[in-house]
Design a protein around this motif. Structure first.
Motif, PDB file in Angstrom:
ATOM      1  N   MET A  99       0.474  -1.013   0.063  1.00  0.00           N
ATOM      2  CA  MET A  99      -0.359   0.125  -0.028  1.00  0.00           C
ATOM      3  C   MET A  99       0.657   1.273   0.225  1.00  0.00           C
ATOM      4  N   GLU A 100       1.562   0.920   0.733  1.00  0.00           N
ATOM      5  CA  GLU A 100       3.001   2.341   0.722  1.00  0.00           C
ATOM      6  C   GLU A 100       3.757   2.734  -0.654  1.00  0.00           C
ATOM      7  N   ALA A 101       4.394   1.571  -1.121  1.00  0.00           N
ATOM      8  CA  ALA A 101       4.972   1.101  -2.365  1.00  0.00           C
ATOM      9  C   ALA A 101       4.076   1.906  -3.506  1.00  0.00           C
ATOM     10  N   ARG A 102       2.897   1.746  -3.255  1.00  0.00           N
ATOM     11  CA  ARG A 102       2.021   2.195  -5.162  1.00  0.00           C
ATOM     12  C   ARG A 102       1.275   3.814  -5.132  1.00  0.00           C
ATOM     13  N   LYS A 103       1.853   4.412  -3.550  1.00  0.00           N
ATOM     14  CA  LYS A 103       2.184   5.639  -3.193  1.00  0.00           C
ATOM     15  C   LYS A 103       2.926   6.363  -4.375  1.00  0.00           C
ATOM     16  N   VAL A 104       3.860   5.981  -4.754  1.00  0.00           N
ATOM     17  CA  VAL A 104       5.162   5.990  -5.485  1.00  0.00           C
ATOM     18  C   VAL A 104       4.880   6.356  -6.628  1.00  0.00           C
ATOM     19  N   LEU A 105       3.735   5.086  -7.093  1.00  0.00           N
ATOM     20  CA  LEU A 105       3.665   5.375  -8.369  1.00  0.00           C
ATOM     21  C   LEU A 105       2.667   6.798  -9.070  1.00  0.00           C
ATOM     22  N   ASP A 106       1.976   6.983  -7.730  1.00  0.00           N
ATOM     23  CA  ASP A 106       1.362   8.832  -8.151  1.00  0.00           C
ATOM     24  C   ASP A 106       1.837   9.925  -8.066  1.00  0.00           C
ATOM     25  N   THR A 107       3.222  10.261  -7.608  1.00  0.00           N
ATOM     26  CA  THR A 107       4.348  10.943  -8.393  1.00  0.00           C
ATOM     27  C   THR A 107       3.883  11.041  -9.896  1.00  0.00           C
ATOM     28  N   LYS A 108       4.344  12.325  -9.890  1.00  0.00           N
ATOM     29  CA  LYS A 108       4.744  13.321 -11.160  1.00  0.00           C
ATOM     30  C   LYS A 108       5.397  13.202 -12.257  1.00  0.00           C
ATOM     31  N   SER A 109       6.867  13.349 -11.351  1.00  0.00           N
ATOM     32  CA  SER A 109       7.981  12.770 -11.950  1.00  0.00           C
ATOM     33  C   SER A 109       7.340  10.996 -12.334  1.00  0.00           C
ATOM     34  N   LYS A 110       8.067  11.139 -13.997  1.00  0.00           N
ATOM     35  CA  LYS A 110       8.909   9.815 -14.478  1.00  0.00           C
ATOM     36  C   LYS A 110       9.764   8.731 -13.920  1.00  0.00           C
ATOM     37  N   ILE A 111      10.660   9.253 -13.014  1.00  0.00           N
ATOM     38  CA  ILE A 111      11.860   8.921 -12.471  1.00  0.00           C
ATOM     39  C   ILE A 111      11.188   9.494 -10.747  1.00  0.00           C
ATOM     40  N   VAL A 112      11.484   8.380 -10.031  1.00  0.00           N
ATOM     41  CA  VAL A 112      11.245   8.456  -8.230  1.00  0.00           C
ATOM     42  C   VAL A 112      12.575   7.806  -7.598  1.00  0.00           C
ATOM     43  N   VAL A 113      13.142   8.852  -7.316  1.00  0.00           N
ATOM     44  CA  VAL A 113      14.404   8.251  -6.013  1.00  0.00           C
ATOM     45  C   VAL A 113      13.888   8.363  -4.779  1.00  0.00           C
ATOM     46  N   VAL A 114      14.123   6.552  -4.386  1.00  0.00           N
ATOM     47  CA  VAL A 114      13.597   6.040  -2.666  1.00  0.00           C
ATOM     48  C   VAL A 114      14.972   5.624  -1.687  1.00  0.00           C
ATOM     49  N   PRO A 115      14.635   5.705  -0.474  1.00  0.00           N
ATOM     50  CA  PRO A 115      15.479   5.165  -0.025  1.00  0.00           C
ATOM     51  C   PRO A 115      15.325   4.313   0.337  1.00  0.00           C
ATOM     52  N   GLY A 116      16.819   3.040   0.453  1.00  0.00           N
ATOM     53  CA  GLY A 116      16.756   1.782   0.093  1.00  0.00           C
ATOM     54  C   GLY A 116      16.902   1.690   1.927  1.00  0.00           C
ATOM     55  N   PHE A 117      17.287   0.155   2.357  1.00  0.00           N
ATOM     56  CA  PHE A 117      17.488  -0.012   3.444  1.00  0.00           C
ATOM     57  C   PHE A 117      16.755   0.142   4.801  1.00  0.00           C
ATOM     58  N   ILE A 118      15.665   0.986   4.551  1.00  0.00           N
ATOM     59  CA  ILE A 118      15.417   1.664   6.069  1.00  0.00           C
ATOM     60  C   ILE A 118      13.874   1.741   5.856  1.00  0.00           C
ATOM     61  N   GLY A 119      13.111   1.930   6.889  1.00  0.00           N
ATOM     62  CA  GLY A 119      11.558   1.428   6.795  1.00  0.00           C
ATOM     63  C   GLY A 119      11.267   2.280   7.672  1.00  0.00           C
TER      64      GLY A 119
END
Length: 444
Positions: free
Chosen positions: A166-186
Motif C-alpha cells: 500500500m505504501e509503495a504504490r504511493k510512489v506511482l502517484d508522483t508526477k515525475s517519471k523517475i522517483v528516487v527512494v531510500p533503500g535499507f530503511i523502513g
C-alpha cells in the motif's frame, strides 16, 4: 519499468554521479515510471554508526557528513535545483543535529535511536541524487520517507508486505517519471524508523519490484556482477554470467558481495529478472530461473570470524529434545545459528555462530543443567555453490579436494544447492583457494 538500485560504493564524487546519470538514462523507459533505490553515500552509514558509538563526537561527525553532502551537491547541481535541494538537506540536517546533540548529552542510545540516526544516510542521498538528475534535465524527484513498512525489530526489521504494498504504490502517484527512494530503511506502523540490515538496499529494490509488479531489477555496484570468489583475495575470480535463483539465494545467505541475505526472496514464484552490474566496467550477472542439466559450479563463499561451540554430556544421550533445548537457548539469547549438527552417539552437539554473539550464547549454555562442558573454537566455513553439485562426479571431485576437512552441511534440495566445510581459523583460505580452482574449471 525497471527498479534501479544505486549502491553506496559508487557514490563518492561528481564523476561517479555523471556515470550514474548516464546509466539511469539508459534504463529509464520513456513510457513508464522508473523507481531508483539509493543507498547512503560511500562511508556515510559507517560514519553514522560511529556517531552512535563515539557519542562525545556525535555532533562533529554528523556535521562532517552534512558538509560532505552540500559540497557534493554544489558540484552536481546549480541554480534553482541546488537551492531547493540545499533547503531539503538542511532540514534533514537540523533534525539529525538535534538527535546527535541528545545522545551526546545523555551519553546513551538504543537500537531504535540508532536506526533513526542511520535513516538519514539514505534520506539525504535521495535528495542529492534526485537533484543531480534534475540538473541534467531528467524528470526526477526525491521521496525521502521509507517506502516499506516493518515491525519494530530495530536493527534487523521484518517487512510487513501487505502494508508495504500500500505504501509503495504511493510512489506511482508522483508526477515525475523517475522517483528516487531510500533503500535499507523502513517505518513501523507508529512511524518509527527501522533498518532491515546491512545490504538492505538490494533487498528493498527486489521487494519493490515484487510489490509494484515490475519485471526487472538492476543492482548497480562497483563490480561487474557476482564473482566466483572475492577478487581482492582470489586473482582468478571471474564474473558469473548467470545464476539460478537457488544459487543466488545461497550465495547471498553466505555473504557474497555483501548482499542482504534476503535479496532474492521476493523473486520466489515471480517472473522477475535481476541484473547485478558494474558502473565502471561492462559486465553483469543475470539471476533468473531454476537449475537445469547444463548448470555446473558457480562460486565459493568464505565465512570467517566464526566460533564452533561444542556442547558435551552423556546425560543428553537418548533424551528427546536435547538439540531443541540448545536451539531455544540460542533463540532466547538472540543468536543466529549458522550450522548445527549432532553425531549418532548423541554425546555432543556442535553449533557454529559468528564470533560477535558467541560469548552471549556460551554463557547461557553454561547455565543449562546436565551438561558436562561447553568448548569454543575459532573456525572458518568454506562453501561451494552450484546446481552442478547434483552431478555425482562433480560432487565427488569437490569432496576429494576437501577430504581432510570436516563436512559441515550439504544442501541439495529443490531450493538450495551447496556444500560447506568447517576448517580451523588458519586453514580456511587455503581450502577456499583449492576449491575455487575446481569451481573455475567447471563454471559455465
Amino acid at each position: 519499468m525497471p527498479v534501479i538500485k544505486i549502491g553506496g560504493s559508487i557514490q563518492k564524487d561528481e564523476r561517479d554521479f555523471e556515470l550514474i546519470a548516464k546509466r539511469i538514462e539508459r534504463y529509464a523507459d520513456q513510457k513508464g515510471k522508473t523507481v531508483v533505490v539509493t543507498s547512503a553515500l560511500k562511508g556515510v552509514t559507517n560514519g553514522l554508526i560511529e556517531a552512535t558509538e563515539n557519542r562525545e563526537k556525535a555532533v562533529e561527525i554528523v556535521s562532517e557528513i552534512y558538509d560532505r553532502h552540500v559540497k557534493l551537491l554544489s558540484k552536481v547541481s546549480e541554480g534553482a535545483e541546488f537551492e531547493n535541494a540545499f533547503k531539503a538537506l538542511s532540514k534533514l540536517a537540523d533534525e539529525l543535529f538535534r538527535i546527535a546533540w541528545s545522545i551526546k548529552v545523555l551519553d546513551e542510545t538504543s537500537m531504535r535511536v540508532r536506526d533513526y540516526i542511520l535513516s538519514f544516510g539514505e534520506r539525504m542521498a535521495s535528495v542529492t541524487l534526485s537533484a543531480m538528475l534534475r540538473a541534467r534535465k531528467i524528470d526526477a524527484e526525491a521521496y525521502t520517507e521509507p517506502v516499506i513498512v516493518t515491525d519494530d525489530s530495530f536493527g534487523e526489521a521484518n517487512v510487513i508486505e501487505d502494508l508495504s504494498a500500500m505504501e509503495a504504490r504511493k510512489v506511482l502517484d508522483t508526477k515525475s517519471k523517475i522517483v528516487v527512494v531510500p533503500g535499507f530503511i523502513g517505518k513501523t506502523q507508529t512511524n518509527r524508523y527501522t533498518t532491515v540490515g546491512r545490504g538492505g538496499s538490494d533487498y528493498t529494490a527486489t521487494l519493490l519490484a515484487k510489490l509494484l509488479g515490475f519485471p526487472e531489477v538492476r543492482l548497480i555496484t562497483e563490480v561487474p556482477g557476482i564473482m566466483t570468489a572475492d577478487p581482492r583475495k582470489f586473482s582468478g575470480a571471474r564474473t558469473i554470467s548467470r545464476l539460478t535463483l537457488e544459487e543466488a539465494m545461497e550465495l547471498a545467505q553466505m555473504g557474497a558481495k555483501r548482499l542482504h541475505p534476503r535479496t532474492f526472496e521476493p523473486m520466489l514464484d515471480r517472473d522477475i529478472k535481476v541484473y547485478i552490474e558494474g558502473l565502471y566496467d561492462e559486465g553483469f550477472t543475470l539471476v533468473q530461473g531454476g537449475c537445469n542439466s547444463l548448470d555446473k559450479l558457480k562460486g565459493i563463499a568464505v565465512l570467517e570470524d566464526l566460533k564452533l561451540i561444542s556442547v558435551e554430556s552423556t546425560n543428553i544421550v537418548g533424551k528427546i529434545g536435547s538439540a531443541a533445548r540448545v536451539m531455544e537457548t540460542a533463540r532466547e539469547a538472540g543468536v543466529n545459528i549458522i550450522s548445527l549438527s549432532q553425531p549418532a552417539s548423541e554425546t555432543t552437539i556442535h553449533i557454529v555462530v559468528d564470533s560477535m554473539n558467541s560469548r552471549r550464547l556460551t554463557s547461557r549454555l553454561q547455565e543449562l543443567r546436565d551438561l558436562d562442558s561447553v568448548r569454543v573454537e575459532d573456525v572458518s566455513a568454506v562453501s561451494v555453490v552450484g546446481c552442478g553439485l547434483r552431478n555425482k562426479d562433480l560432487f565427488k571431485e569437490v569432496l576429494r579436494e576437501a577430504s581432510s576437512f570436516e563436512l559441515a552441511s550439504i544442501s541439495r534440495g529443490l531450493r538450495n544447492v551447496s556444500v560447506t566445510f568447517l576448517t580451523s581459523k588458519d586453514e580456511g583460505f587455503n581450502l577456499a583457494k583449492d576449491l575455487h580452482e575446481v569451481v573455475v574449471k567447471w563454471i559455465n
